[in-house]
Motif scaffolding. Structure first.
Motif, PDB file in Angstrom:
ATOM      1  N   HIS A   9       0.830  -1.417  -0.186  1.00 10.70           N
ATOM      2  CA  HIS A   9      -0.200  -0.558  -0.059  1.00 10.70           C
ATOM      3  C   HIS A   9       0.915   1.484   0.024  1.00 10.70           C
ATOM      4  O   HIS A   9       0.551   2.408   0.641  1.00 10.70           O
ATOM      5  CB  HIS A   9      -0.707  -0.465   0.891  1.00 10.70           C
ATOM      6  CG  HIS A   9      -1.808  -1.043   1.073  1.00 10.70           C
ATOM      7  ND1 HIS A   9      -2.797  -1.291   0.712  1.00 10.70           N
ATOM      8  CD2 HIS A   9      -2.139  -2.293   2.369  1.00 10.70           C
ATOM      9  CE1 HIS A   9      -3.538  -2.969   0.342  1.00 10.70           C
ATOM     10  NE2 HIS A   9      -2.664  -3.234   1.584  1.00 10.70           N
ATOM     11  N   HIS A  10       2.379   1.638  -0.359  1.00  8.08           N
ATOM     12  CA  HIS A  10       3.246   2.652  -1.156  1.00  8.08           C
ATOM     13  C   HIS A  10       3.363   2.874  -2.252  1.00  8.08           C
ATOM     14  O   HIS A  10       3.623   1.329  -2.414  1.00  8.08           O
ATOM     15  CB  HIS A  10       4.229   2.049   0.069  1.00  8.08           C
ATOM     16  CG  HIS A  10       3.780   2.499   1.587  1.00  8.08           C
ATOM     17  ND1 HIS A  10       3.338   3.413   2.577  1.00  8.08           N
ATOM     18  CD2 HIS A  10       3.573   1.613   2.865  1.00  8.08           C
ATOM     19  CE1 HIS A  10       3.372   4.242   3.271  1.00  8.08           C
ATOM     20  NE2 HIS A  10       3.385   2.838   3.879  1.00  8.08           N
ATOM     21  N   PRO A  11       3.581   3.119  -2.858  1.00  8.70           N
ATOM     22  CA  PRO A  11       3.957   3.367  -4.559  1.00  8.70           C
ATOM     23  C   PRO A  11       5.179   3.847  -4.455  1.00  8.70           C
ATOM     24  O   PRO A  11       5.905   4.467  -5.317  1.00  8.70           O
ATOM     25  CB  PRO A  11       2.885   4.950  -4.378  1.00  8.70           C
ATOM     26  CG  PRO A  11       3.512   5.486  -3.038  1.00  8.70           C
ATOM     27  CD  PRO A  11       2.906   4.672  -1.974  1.00  8.70           C
ATOM     28  N   ARG A  12       5.627   2.747  -3.806  1.00 10.17           N
ATOM     29  CA  ARG A  12       7.433   2.425  -3.664  1.00 10.17           C
ATOM     30  C   ARG A  12       7.985   1.174  -3.793  1.00 10.17           C
ATOM     31  O   ARG A  12       7.034   0.402  -2.872  1.00 10.17           O
ATOM     32  CB  ARG A  12       7.982   3.443  -3.308  1.00 10.17           C
ATOM     33  CG  ARG A  12       7.865   3.485  -1.665  1.00 10.17           C
ATOM     34  CD  ARG A  12       8.638   4.258  -1.045  1.00 10.17           C
ATOM     35  NE  ARG A  12       9.374   4.588   0.615  1.00 10.17           N
ATOM     36  CZ  ARG A  12       9.197   3.479   1.269  1.00 10.17           C
ATOM     37  NH1 ARG A  12       9.954   2.604   0.941  1.00 10.17           N
ATOM     38  NH2 ARG A  12       8.784   3.591   2.783  1.00 10.17           N
ATOM     39  N   THR A  13       9.162   0.837  -4.228  1.00 10.21           N
ATOM     40  CA  THR A  13       9.123  -0.603  -3.816  1.00 10.21           C
ATOM     41  C   THR A  13      10.962  -0.104  -3.814  1.00 10.21           C
ATOM     42  O   THR A  13      11.906   0.480  -4.826  1.00 10.21           O
ATOM     43  CB  THR A  13       9.026  -1.426  -5.621  1.00 10.21           C
ATOM     44  OG1 THR A  13       7.639  -1.271  -5.507  1.00 10.21           O
ATOM     45  CG2 THR A  13       9.747  -3.335  -4.904  1.00 10.21           C
ATOM     46  N   ALA A  14      11.500  -0.897  -3.207  1.00  8.67           N
ATOM     47  CA  ALA A  14      12.600  -0.874  -2.732  1.00  8.67           C
ATOM     48  C   ALA A  14      13.649  -2.271  -3.507  1.00  8.67           C
ATOM     49  O   ALA A  14      13.121  -3.147  -3.627  1.00  8.67           O
ATOM     50  CB  ALA A  14      13.511  -1.470  -1.132  1.00  8.67           C
ATOM     51  N   VAL A  15      14.212  -1.495  -4.322  1.00  9.83           N
ATOM     52  CA  VAL A  15      15.299  -2.545  -5.021  1.00  9.83           C
ATOM     53  C   VAL A  15      16.582  -2.964  -5.530  1.00  9.83           C
ATOM     54  O   VAL A  15      17.602  -1.994  -4.613  1.00  9.83           O
ATOM     55  CB  VAL A  15      15.083  -2.422  -6.666  1.00  9.83           C
ATOM     56  CG1 VAL A  15      15.628  -3.133  -8.062  1.00  9.83           C
ATOM     57  CG2 VAL A  15      13.905  -1.801  -7.215  1.00  9.83           C
ATOM     58  N   ALA A  16      17.127  -4.444  -4.804  1.00 13.39           N
ATOM     59  CA  ALA A  16      18.908  -4.431  -4.391  1.00 13.39           C
ATOM     60  C   ALA A  16      19.531  -3.993  -5.235  1.00 13.39           C
ATOM     61  O   ALA A  16      19.570  -4.087  -6.563  1.00 13.39           O
ATOM     62  CB  ALA A  16      18.559  -6.547  -4.222  1.00 13.39           C
ATOM     63  N   MET A  17      20.206  -2.699  -4.391  1.00 18.27           N
ATOM     64  CA  MET A  17      21.536  -2.744  -5.466  1.00 18.27           C
ATOM     65  C   MET A  17      22.296  -3.914  -6.420  1.00 18.27           C
ATOM     66  O   MET A  17      22.754  -3.211  -7.423  1.00 18.27           O
ATOM     67  CB  MET A  17      22.697  -1.677  -4.520  1.00 18.27           C
ATOM     68  CG  MET A  17      21.824  -0.676  -4.084  1.00 18.27           C
ATOM     69  SD  MET A  17      21.327   0.456  -5.221  1.00 18.27           S
ATOM     70  CE  MET A  17      22.839   0.743  -5.877  1.00 18.27           C
ATOM     71  N   GLY A  18      21.877  -4.781  -5.571  1.00  9.08           N
ATOM     72  CA  GLY A  18      23.776  -6.184  -6.030  1.00  9.08           C
ATOM     73  C   GLY A  18      22.909  -6.504  -7.706  1.00  9.08           C
ATOM     74  O   GLY A  18      23.573  -7.093  -8.502  1.00  9.08           O
TER      75      GLY A  18
END
Length: 126
Positions: free
Chosen positions: A83-92
């Motif tokens: 329910h948040h308009p963002r996603t954390a994406v792995a730097m690797g």
């Protein structure tokens, strides 16, 4: 445009625009899932393109967060606050050059006892 993929290439990612400075998470969940420290950058949904989404398996880590990984090779790729308009994406997962650098460490109160953080970046206990 920053691009990347999982280890086997079944899931690919593209981000429109520059990557936000990443942080390194030392919480017990990220350490257990990644095998050590997990560095990620937050990407607004409208700037993130994922190809091969049918190859992603989602693990519901809590009521508020799910974690995504490639069901073929097991690469841990996403931390998704529901329910948040963002996603954390792995730097690797990103191809070099990323055009960004680590900004801070979070959840250092939970870090493993087998390493020290000595890079001089801000350390947030939670």
């Amino acid at each position: 445009m920053p691009k990347g993929s999982c280890l086997c290439g079944a899931v690919t990612i593209e981000v429109e625009g520059e990557l936000a400075p990443p942080d390194a998470c030392h919480c017990s969940q990220c350490r257990r899932q990644s095998g050590h420290v997990w560095a990620s950058t937050d990407v607004p949904e409208e700037r993130l393109t994922i190809t091969g989404g049918d190859n992603i398996t989602w693990y519901q880590a809590s009521e508020k967060v799910r974690r995504g990984f490639c069901k073929t090779c097991g690469s841990y790729l996403f931390w998704d606050p529901i329910h948040h308009p963002r996603t954390a994406v792995a730097m690797g997962a990103f191809d070099a050059p990323t055009g960004t650098q680590l900004e801070s460490h979070i959840y250092v109160a939970d870090k493993g006892d087998y390493y020290d953080i000595g890079d001089g970046l801000p350390q947030n206990q939670q």
